[in-house]
Design a protein around this motif. Structure first.
Motif, short mmCIF file in Angstrom:
data_model
loop_
_atom_site.label_atom_id
_atom_site.label_comp_id
_atom_site.label_asym_id
_atom_site.label_seq_id
_atom_site.Cartn_x
_atom_site.Cartn_y
_atom_site.Cartn_z
N GLU A 71 0.84 -1.20 0.00
CA GLU A 71 0.00 0.00 0.00
C GLU A 71 0.88 1.25 0.00
OE1 GLU A 71 -3.40 1.90 2.86
OE2 GLU A 71 -3.30 -0.27 2.69
N GLY A 72 0.57 2.17 -0.89
CA GLY A 72 1.35 3.41 -1.00
C GLY A 72 2.51 3.30 -1.96
N ASP A 73 2.78 2.10 -2.46
CA ASP A 73 3.86 1.88 -3.44
C ASP A 73 3.26 1.57 -4.80
OD1 ASP A 73 5.79 2.22 -1.51
OD2 ASP A 73 6.32 0.10 -1.34
N PHE A 74 4.05 1.75 -5.82
CA PHE A 74 3.67 1.36 -7.17
C PHE A 74 4.01 -0.12 -7.31
CE2 PHE A 74 3.86 0.90 -11.71
CZ PHE A 74 2.94 1.83 -12.19
N VAL A 75 3.11 -0.91 -7.89
CA VAL A 75 3.32 -2.35 -8.00
C VAL A 75 3.27 -2.77 -9.47
CG1 VAL A 75 2.45 -4.65 -7.40
CG2 VAL A 75 2.36 -2.81 -5.71
N VAL A 76 4.27 -3.51 -9.88
CA VAL A 76 4.27 -4.17 -11.18
C VAL A 76 3.97 -5.63 -10.88
CG1 VAL A 76 5.61 -4.75 -13.23
CG2 VAL A 76 5.99 -2.54 -12.07
N LEU A 77 2.76 -6.05 -11.22
CA LEU A 77 2.27 -7.39 -10.89
C LEU A 77 2.34 -8.26 -12.15
CD1 LEU A 77 0.93 -9.01 -8.54
CD2 LEU A 77 -1.26 -8.33 -9.53
N SER B 30 13.86 0.97 -4.03
CA SER B 30 14.10 2.07 -3.08
C SER B 30 13.28 3.32 -3.42
CB SER B 30 15.59 2.41 -3.03
OG SER B 30 16.04 2.86 -4.29
N ASP B 31 12.74 3.37 -4.64
CA ASP B 31 11.88 4.49 -5.06
C ASP B 31 10.40 4.17 -4.86
OD1 ASP B 31 14.09 6.02 -5.94
OD2 ASP B 31 14.04 5.04 -7.90
N GLY B 32 10.09 3.07 -4.19
CA GLY B 32 8.70 2.72 -3.94
C GLY B 32 8.02 1.97 -5.08
N PHE C 17 0.16 -2.83 -14.04
CA PHE C 17 0.84 -1.70 -13.42
C PHE C 17 -0.18 -1.03 -12.51
CE2 PHE C 17 3.00 -2.72 -17.27
CZ PHE C 17 4.34 -2.55 -16.99
N ILE C 18 0.08 -1.08 -11.20
CA ILE C 18 -0.88 -0.64 -10.19
C ILE C 18 -0.28 0.55 -9.44
CG2 ILE C 18 -2.21 -1.33 -8.16
CD1 ILE C 18 -1.82 -4.29 -9.19
N ASN C 19 -0.96 1.70 -9.49
CA ASN C 19 -0.40 2.89 -8.86
C ASN C 19 -0.52 2.85 -7.34
OD1 ASN C 19 -2.98 3.81 -8.14
ND2 ASN C 19 -3.04 5.42 -9.69
N GLU C 20 -0.02 3.90 -6.70
CA GLU C 20 0.04 3.97 -5.24
C GLU C 20 -1.34 3.91 -4.58
OE1 GLU C 20 1.38 6.05 -7.41
OE2 GLU C 20 3.54 6.13 -7.05
N ARG D 31 6.79 2.98 -18.84
CA ARG D 31 5.58 2.96 -18.03
C ARG D 31 5.83 3.42 -16.59
NH1 ARG D 31 4.79 -0.18 -22.26
NH2 ARG D 31 2.66 -0.56 -23.00
N LEU D 32 7.06 3.25 -16.11
CA LEU D 32 7.35 3.64 -14.73
C LEU D 32 7.74 5.12 -14.58
CD1 LEU D 32 9.35 0.52 -13.49
CD2 LEU D 32 7.00 1.18 -12.92
N GLN D 33 8.26 5.73 -15.64
CA GLN D 33 8.76 7.10 -15.54
C GLN D 33 7.78 8.09 -14.92
OE1 GLN D 33 11.83 8.27 -15.60
NE2 GLN D 33 12.27 6.09 -15.84
N PRO D 34 6.51 8.06 -15.27
CA PRO D 34 5.60 9.04 -14.63
C PRO D 34 5.42 8.83 -13.13
CG PRO D 34 4.59 8.08 -16.61
CD PRO D 34 5.83 7.30 -16.33
N PHE D 35 5.83 7.69 -12.62
CA PHE D 35 5.55 7.36 -11.23
C PHE D 35 6.78 7.34 -10.31
CE2 PHE D 35 2.36 5.44 -13.98
CZ PHE D 35 1.22 6.03 -13.47
#
Length: 173
Positions: free
Chosen positions: A57-63, A89-91, A145-148, A168-172
């Motif tokens: 929770e609160g992190d970006f998840v690549v599932l 380390s960047d969440g 790709f699941i946001n925070e 896909r990760l750059q915006p996050f």
């Protein structure tokens, strides 16, 4: 007096209906489509400890959904692990879900991991309940790709490359 009671009942009904409508409009539906709230899950990891989506929770998840017999899954595995190591380390957390019920033998996934060790979390859909919520109907691998906030912001069916993941990760991050 009856008019006041009727007016009060109507007022309370309007408040209740308004609250229901507001919650439905402001909360995305749960599902596996882009823009929807990702369904929660709790699955065992390689050590038998349960891991859930809420752990991130609160992190970006690549599932990522994978199986040991899936050639594109095997090719993208090192890329996913590298992204996990680079961005943890960047969440950003990469979580690989083995679709165990699709394996020829359940131990095939463990044997694959013994030969291809990774640092990203690996969990196992041993009974197929995860597949009920995240059906790999269009094939594997599938990557969500699941946001925070727990919203699915993108989906890739098929093999991901390092460039695709970075884009896909750059915006996050």
């Amino acid at each position: 007096m009856k008019k006041w009671i009727s007016a009060l009942v109507v007022f309370i009904a309007v408040i209740i209906i308004g609250t229901i409508v507001y919650k439905n409009v402001t909360s995305p539906p749960v599902g596996v489509n882009q823009g929807e709230q990702a369904p929660g899950f709790e699955l065992p990891d390689v050590d038998g400890e349960n891991m859930s989506l809420s752990d991130f929770e609160g992190d970006f998840v690549v599932l990522n959904l994978w199986a040991s017999w899936c050639e594109p899954c095997i090719r993208e595995f090192p890329v996913l692990d590298q992204v996990h190591e680079t961005y943890e380390s960047d969440g950003v957390n990469v979580v690989a879900v083995n679709m165990t019920t699709t394996e020829r033998r359940p131990e095939d996934a463990i044997e694959f991991l013994d030969e291809n060790p990774v640092t990203m979390p690996i969990v196992f859909d041993e009974d197929g309940e995860f597949a009920d919520d995240y059906p790999p109907t269009d094939g594997m691998p599938t990557t969500y790709f699941i946001n925070e906030d727990g919203i699915i912001v993108d989906i890739v069916v098929g093999e991901v490359t390092e460039e695709m993941l970075e884009e896909r990760l750059q915006p996050f991050v």
